[in-house]
Scaffold this motif. Structure first.
Motif, PDB file in Angstrom:
ATOM      1  N   ALA A  47       0.775  -1.336  -0.075  1.00 56.29           N
ATOM      2  CA  ALA A  47      -0.144   0.019   0.182  1.00 56.29           C
ATOM      3  C   ALA A  47       0.780   1.174   0.005  1.00 56.29           C
ATOM      4  CB  ALA A  47      -0.842   0.000   1.188  1.00 56.29           C
ATOM      5  N   THR A  48       2.233   1.088  -0.036  1.00 58.44           N
ATOM      6  CA  THR A  48       3.025   2.300  -0.219  1.00 58.44           C
ATOM      7  C   THR A  48       3.025   3.020  -1.558  1.00 58.44           C
ATOM      8  OG1 THR A  48       4.751   1.056  -0.658  1.00 58.44           O
ATOM      9  CG2 THR A  48       4.566   1.304   1.764  1.00 58.44           C
ATOM     10  N   GLY A  49       2.337   2.509  -2.405  1.00 56.53           N
ATOM     11  CA  GLY A  49       2.358   3.515  -3.721  1.00 56.53           C
ATOM     12  C   GLY A  49       3.473   3.360  -4.591  1.00 56.53           C
ATOM     13  N   MET A  50       4.109   2.460  -4.422  1.00 52.81           N
ATOM     14  CA  MET A  50       5.326   1.825  -5.436  1.00 52.81           C
ATOM     15  C   MET A  50       4.561   1.334  -6.665  1.00 52.81           C
ATOM     16  SD  MET A  50       8.221   0.228  -3.325  1.00 52.81           S
ATOM     17  CE  MET A  50       7.741  -0.791  -2.105  1.00 52.81           C
ATOM     18  N   ALA A  83       3.163  -0.467  -9.657  1.00 53.59           N
ATOM     19  CA  ALA A  83       2.546  -1.835  -9.442  1.00 53.59           C
ATOM     20  C   ALA A  83       3.323  -3.042  -9.919  1.00 53.59           C
ATOM     21  CB  ALA A  83       1.185  -1.707 -10.066  1.00 53.59           C
ATOM     22  N   MET A 137      -1.577  -9.045  -4.443  1.00 50.29           N
ATOM     23  CA  MET A 137      -1.408  -7.754  -4.244  1.00 50.29           C
ATOM     24  C   MET A 137      -2.862  -6.715  -4.051  1.00 50.29           C
ATOM     25  SD  MET A 137       1.031  -4.725  -5.789  1.00 50.29           S
ATOM     26  CE  MET A 137       0.321  -5.066  -7.570  1.00 50.29           C
ATOM     27  N   PRO A 138      -3.464  -6.823  -5.133  1.00 44.27           N
ATOM     28  CA  PRO A 138      -4.913  -6.023  -5.048  1.00 44.27           C
ATOM     29  C   PRO A 138      -5.677  -6.413  -3.937  1.00 44.27           C
ATOM     30  CG  PRO A 138      -4.786  -7.369  -7.023  1.00 44.27           C
ATOM     31  CD  PRO A 138      -3.458  -7.668  -6.376  1.00 44.27           C
ATOM     32  N   ASP A 173      -4.820  -7.662  -1.110  1.00 44.09           N
ATOM     33  CA  ASP A 173      -3.992  -7.040   0.114  1.00 44.09           C
ATOM     34  C   ASP A 173      -4.294  -5.697   0.182  1.00 44.09           C
ATOM     35  OD1 ASP A 173      -2.096  -7.585   2.419  1.00 44.09           O
ATOM     36  OD2 ASP A 173      -0.871  -6.179   1.230  1.00 44.09           O
ATOM     37  N   TRP A 174      -4.524  -5.037  -0.695  1.00 42.17           N
ATOM     38  CA  TRP A 174      -4.796  -3.464  -0.538  1.00 42.17           C
ATOM     39  C   TRP A 174      -5.971  -3.284   0.391  1.00 42.17           C
ATOM     40  CZ3 TRP A 174      -4.534  -2.182  -6.476  1.00 42.17           C
ATOM     41  CH2 TRP A 174      -3.112  -2.054  -6.845  1.00 42.17           C
ATOM     42  N   GLN A 175      -6.990  -4.270   0.179  1.00 43.95           N
ATOM     43  CA  GLN A 175      -8.161  -4.271   1.065  1.00 43.95           C
ATOM     44  C   GLN A 175      -7.997  -4.745   2.693  1.00 43.95           C
ATOM     45  OE1 GLN A 175     -10.800  -2.674   1.054  1.00 43.95           O
ATOM     46  NE2 GLN A 175     -12.072  -3.109  -0.600  1.00 43.95           N
ATOM     47  N   VAL A 176      -7.077  -5.674   2.544  1.00 44.59           N
ATOM     48  CA  VAL A 176      -6.900  -6.204   3.922  1.00 44.59           C
ATOM     49  C   VAL A 176      -5.723  -5.901   4.849  1.00 44.59           C
ATOM     50  CG1 VAL A 176      -8.601  -8.143   3.857  1.00 44.59           C
ATOM     51  CG2 VAL A 176      -6.123  -8.556   3.182  1.00 44.59           C
ATOM     52  N   THR A 177      -4.805  -5.617   4.060  1.00 43.41           N
ATOM     53  CA  THR A 177      -3.542  -5.049   4.987  1.00 43.41           C
ATOM     54  C   THR A 177      -3.791  -4.366   6.060  1.00 43.41           C
ATOM     55  OG1 THR A 177      -1.235  -4.214   4.843  1.00 43.41           O
ATOM     56  CG2 THR A 177      -2.680  -3.223   3.397  1.00 43.41           C
ATOM     57  N   ASP A 178      -2.997  -4.254   7.044  1.00 44.80           N
ATOM     58  CA  ASP A 178      -3.185  -3.421   8.299  1.00 44.80           C
ATOM     59  C   ASP A 178      -4.866  -3.411   8.881  1.00 44.80           C
ATOM     60  OD1 ASP A 178      -0.761  -2.240   8.938  1.00 44.80           O
ATOM     61  OD2 ASP A 178      -0.687  -0.795   7.143  1.00 44.80           O
TER      62      ASP A 178
END
Ligand SMILES: [Cu+2]
Lengths: 636, 301
Positions: A313-316, A318, A380-381, A383-388
């Motif tokens: 989610a750090t915006g590096m 894709a 990855m996509p 994970d954008w939802q569930v990370t943190d």
């Protein structure tokens, strides 16, 4: 099936050469890998209990919305300490402790390659634990999370001594892990009994070898991260300060370059334990030895190429991150290999449901679920939802609490008899397992759902309108039972010290060399060194053969003479030809003193007094010289 | 369904991103269920079957279950990953740009080119592609709207963008997902998605300076003005949220309480009683001053 065990000479004749001085002196000076190993385990469990209690307080706070038990400040300190203590001061050292105790025995040696270094690494562990524990007692706990992300942990946003406890403590304890790892690697390569070629090494020893290598490559990254952070905090550098040209993501890269392998650093020894126990309690050799050894090494390698999946989610870009997504998925393959090796073993074996085996079976289920959610968060996509969120909290408790702690508990039941000479109660053990297993799943499974309902990590409170209250209450209630389940095992251990049935040399009819000597293990481990002819020395037909002392210098320590003279053989790395012998150093206080001197350095840095850390450095130098100058034979 | 309907959920799929990810989730869950059933089933059978040699050799077990099975599953997962990644967060024509800055512990919201500044409440038109620019001048935060899209961090020294489209009108719960210190738990916000016409009306309303109302001078002369801006007045502080149209917002202090007269009064009297770590001090005010300020702020529609 198990070979008859007949050490060739009277053990009493040799043990006097190995005895530690009595009392506190012996306690401070012992270099015996067994004492150190057991001590490691007990000390680590003290941290486990503390960190566990902190977690229970947090769960009490979250049991209902808008609870006022803890304020944000206290809560943030608690989760920081919980994570830090569990990872740095329980999980890693407890596995090192088992390794310390078991590796020399399993490879048929009388001690580790560097016994004094071993003592040193324990003392560093204790002192660094006390160091960070002092933050708890003094009420200045760090509150930056166990990951201590900058810039929040920069002095601008986080003044005060709390974060320094964390930063310095992490660098401090890293010394212990690193020297321990070097010791494991050298021990495993150079101290194996004649005949134990690499492809006859017990899988557990393989796992500790991989552990050692991974530590050596991973720990420098966290030492660097925490070290640079402390330079920023104490000496005004700007490595991680974006307003001074520093870089925030640099810290995250360094942290996770250690942080991800660390997960496997913990997991791999746990799988080594599981592989050992499953084979023994299936009454057959482990299926796919080469597959398993290769998978362990494979996991070790791949785990260094996945760290960015903590930073999706750090915006590096894709594109760049997709590489890490793919690598993270690939880890499922060696994990699958391990899993099916265990299934195949049980399938064609005769499974007995002892307590250690129950913990292994519990591990299989929990690890499977943790692995499955691991694949999900590697996407990855998604994970954008569930990370943190609590989804991730659930995932990593399945892998770290479930897939590491369950094997460790199994290992307690399995190896404690060797360490103490007394069996643990099977009855209490079964209770402990079932309470832990059921409570574990009721505690952690609902967290997946909470995460999907939007509950982020590290929040001390939540509003009832969010709909998170029922599940949180359930989780909190169950967490208490999980604590209770672990408590039953501690009671069991205490009970067995006095009332446990005496353990025979080989109570589980196991195959590896630690069972070829008495329980509890005599000081010198083996009167004569065993000669290994297969992967399962105690399951071979006919009695185990014991090496004789030979005239050439390489063979001098093989037989009972070696035990009498406090020596142990060293052998060539691949094919274990005897090459010489090692004098096992006498008990010495120098490792303890050196560790204390290093402690003074860190203390001085903490209170920011150059006189103190200068003094510590001087003391360390003196002790270092003393260490180098005194030989193994000088008792100091 | 498993999940409560009341709060947010990643399964609501009300945004273009979350919608696609709901599909990914069901695929992943389906695969997971199959894998878990097969593997747990094998474990159970292995444990209960009468001991005896296996018709399948060890190597075959491992090759089939440990290598072939994961490879097949992972290929499906990899394709789904690439597919979803390729469709998400890509630049679209006619994007609406919103600039969000993460503060401790609230969200500064700006609409470039319009002069509109607000806080903790983002209004957007349904159906129009959004480009949410994300920055921080303090610590790292993470912008998350579970019903609409995954997270993007707000990292000091680095600009990030989150691009998606809202599919469904509604008021969505947003929150900070990266630990950012004391009041991380109370750093929420709302996203109000409405029809383009209503959005334009809202934007026009926000564009205007503050209504002139009694109490203005009390506010301007108090410490409040040093931290808060009310456009069109002498209050130009920037440490706290822009209050120009405070009364048009639904909640206060990062969605900590509803925006009612009583809560507003409570907040001004003692911010820390509602949000322990809030970086707004309790400003000593006489009763008359307090009344005037509350009345004034309540009038800032
Ligand atoms: Cu935040």
């Amino acid at each position: 099936m198990s070979a008859e065990i007949t050490p060739p000479a009277d053990p009493h004749a040799v043990s006097s050469a190995w005895e530690d001085p009595a009392g506190i002196v012996g306690f401070l000076t012992s270099v015996d890998h067994k004492r150190i190993g057991v001590r490691y385990i007990y000390t680590a469990f003290v941290f486990f209990v503390i960190a566990g209690l902190l977690a229970l307080v947090m769960r009490a706070q979250l049991a209902e919305p808008k609870n006022h038990l803890l304020g944000p400040g206290a809560y943030n300190q608690l989760f920081t300490m919980h994570g830090t203590l569990m990872i740095f001061f329980f999980n890693t050292p407890v596995l090192a402790g088992f390794g310390n105790y078991l590796v020399p025995l399993m490879i048929g040696s009388r001690d580790m390659a560097f016994p004094r270094l071993n003592a040193f690494s324990y003392w560093i562990f204790v002192l660094s634990g006390l160091f960070i524990g002092a933050s708890l007692v003094s009420g200045h706990m760090p509150d930056g999370g166990w990951f201590a992300y900058v810039p929040y942990t920069n002095p601008t946003f986080n003044p005060g001594v709390g974060m320094d406890f964390w930063g310095l403590g992490v660098v401090f304890t890293g010394i212990s892990t690193t020297v321990g790892a070097v010791n494991f690697i050298v021990t495993i390569f150079k101290m194996r009994a004649p005949g134990m070629t690499l492809n006859r090494m017990p899988i557990y020893v393989w796992s500790m070898l991989v552990f050692g290598f991974m530590v050596i490559f991973a720990v420098p990254a966290i030492t660097l991260a925490a070290g640079l952070l402390e330079l920023d905090r104490l000496f005004g550098t700007r490595f991680f300060d974006p307003t001074g040209g520093g870089n925030v993501l640099l810290y995250q890269h360094l942290f996770w370059f250690w942080g991800h392998p660390e997960v496997y650093i913990l997991f791999i020894p746990a799988t080594g334990m599981v592989s050992t126990m499953i084979a023994v309690f299936s009454r057959r050799k482990l299926a796919g030895y080469l597959w398993v050894a290769t998978a362990l090494v494979g996991v070790g390698f791949i785990s260094f190429g996945v760290w960015v999946h903590h930073m999706f989610a750090t915006g590096m870009p894709a594109m760049a991150m997709s590489f890490f997504s793919a690598a993270s998925l690939i880890i499922a393959i060696p994990s699958g290999v391990l899993f099916f090796a265990w299934i195949a073993t049980m399938w064609s074996g005769r499974v007995t449901f002892t307590t250690p085996m129950l913990f292994c079976i519990g591990f299989l289920v929990i690890f499977l679920l943790g692995g499955v959610t691991g694949v999900m968060v590697a996407v990855m996509p998604f994970d954008w939802q569930v990370t943190d969120t609590y989804f991730v909290v659930a995932h990593f408790h399945y892998v770290l609490n479930g897939a590491v702690v369950f094997p460790i508990f199994g290992a307690l039941y399995y190896w404690m008899p060797k360490m103490t000479g007394r069996m643990l109660s099977e009855r209490l053990g079964r209770w402990s397992f079932w309470v832990m297993f059921v409570a574990f799943n009721i505690t952690f499974f609902p967290m997946h759902l909470l995460g999907m309902e939007g509950m982020p990590r590290r929040v001390y409170t939540y509003d009832p309108s969010l709909g998170w209250d029922h599940l949180n209450l359930l989780v909190s209630a169950a967490s208490g039972f999980f604590g209770l389940g672990t408590g039953l095992t501690f009671v069991n251990i205490a009970w067995s010290r006095f009332r446990g049935a005496p353990a025979t040399a080989d109570p589980w009819a196991a195959d590896t060399l630690e069972w070829a000597t008495a329980s509890p293990t005599p000081h010198h481990n083996f009167t004569a060194i065993p000669v290994v002819a297969s992967r399962h020395p105690l399951w071979d037909k006919g009695a185990l053969t014991w090496a004789e002392t030979t005239d050439d210098p390489a063979g001098r320590s093989l037989g009972p003479d070696g035990a009498r003279t406090r020596t142990t053989p060293w052998t060539s790395g691949a094919d274990t030809r005897p090459e010489g012998h090692l004098r096992v150093p006498l008990d010495t206080v120098v490792p303890f003193l050196l560790a204390c001197a290093i402690g003074v350095v860190f203390l001085g840095l903490l209170v920011d007094r150059s006189v103190i850390w200068g003094l510590g450095l001087a003391l360390a130098a003196v002790n270092g010289l003393l260490w180098a100058w005194r030989t193994e034979l000088d008792a100091v | 369904m498993l999940l409560a309907a009341a709060g947010p959920s990643i399964l609501h799929g009300d945004g273009s991103e979350s919608h696609r990810l709901v599909g990914v989730w069901w695929l992943l869950l389906g695969l997971a269920v199959v894998v878990v059933i097969v593997v747990v089933g094998l474990v159970v059978v292995a444990l209960v079957r009468r001991p005896g040699p296996s018709s399948l050799g060890d190597d075959w077990w491992i090759a089939a279950g440990g290598v072939a099975l994961p490879v097949v599953v992972l290929l499906v997962v990899a394709v789904a990953t690439v597919d979803a990644t390729a469709h998400l967060r890509i630049r679209k024509p006619d994007e609406l740009r919103v600039e969000v800055v993460g503060r401790r512990w609230w969200w500064d919201v700006r609409y470039p080119g319009t002069g509109v500044v607000t806080a903790n409440e983002i209004h957007v038109p349904v159906g129009r592609p959004l480009d949410i620019g994300l920055d921080s001048d303090n610590v790292t935060h993470s912008f998350w709207l579970p019903d609409l899209a995954g997270k993007v961090d707000l990292i000091p020294g680095q600009h990030n963008d989150l691009r998606f489209t809202v599919r469904q009108a509604g008021v969505y719960q947003g929150l900070c997902a990266e630990y950012c210190g004391l009041e991380h738990a109370k750093m929420h916000f709302l996203l109000v998605a409405e029809s383009p016409a209503r959005f334009e009306t809202w934007l026009a309303g926000q564009r205007a300076g503050a209504l002139d109302a009694t109490g203005r001078t009390v506010f301007e002369q108090s410490a409040c003005a040093g931290c808060h801006t009310v456009r069109g007045t002498e209050a130009v502080g920037t440490k706290g949220p822009d209050l120009t149209h405070l009364a048009s917002r639904q909640t206060l202090a990062g969605d900590t309480v509803d925006n009612t007269a009583a809560e507003l009064r409570a907040w001004i009297t003692d911010p820390q009683s509602l949000k322990r770590g809030a970086l707004m001090p309790a400003v000593p005010l006489s009763r008359a001053q307090l009344d005037a300020i509350v009345a004034y702020l309540r009038g800032l529609r």
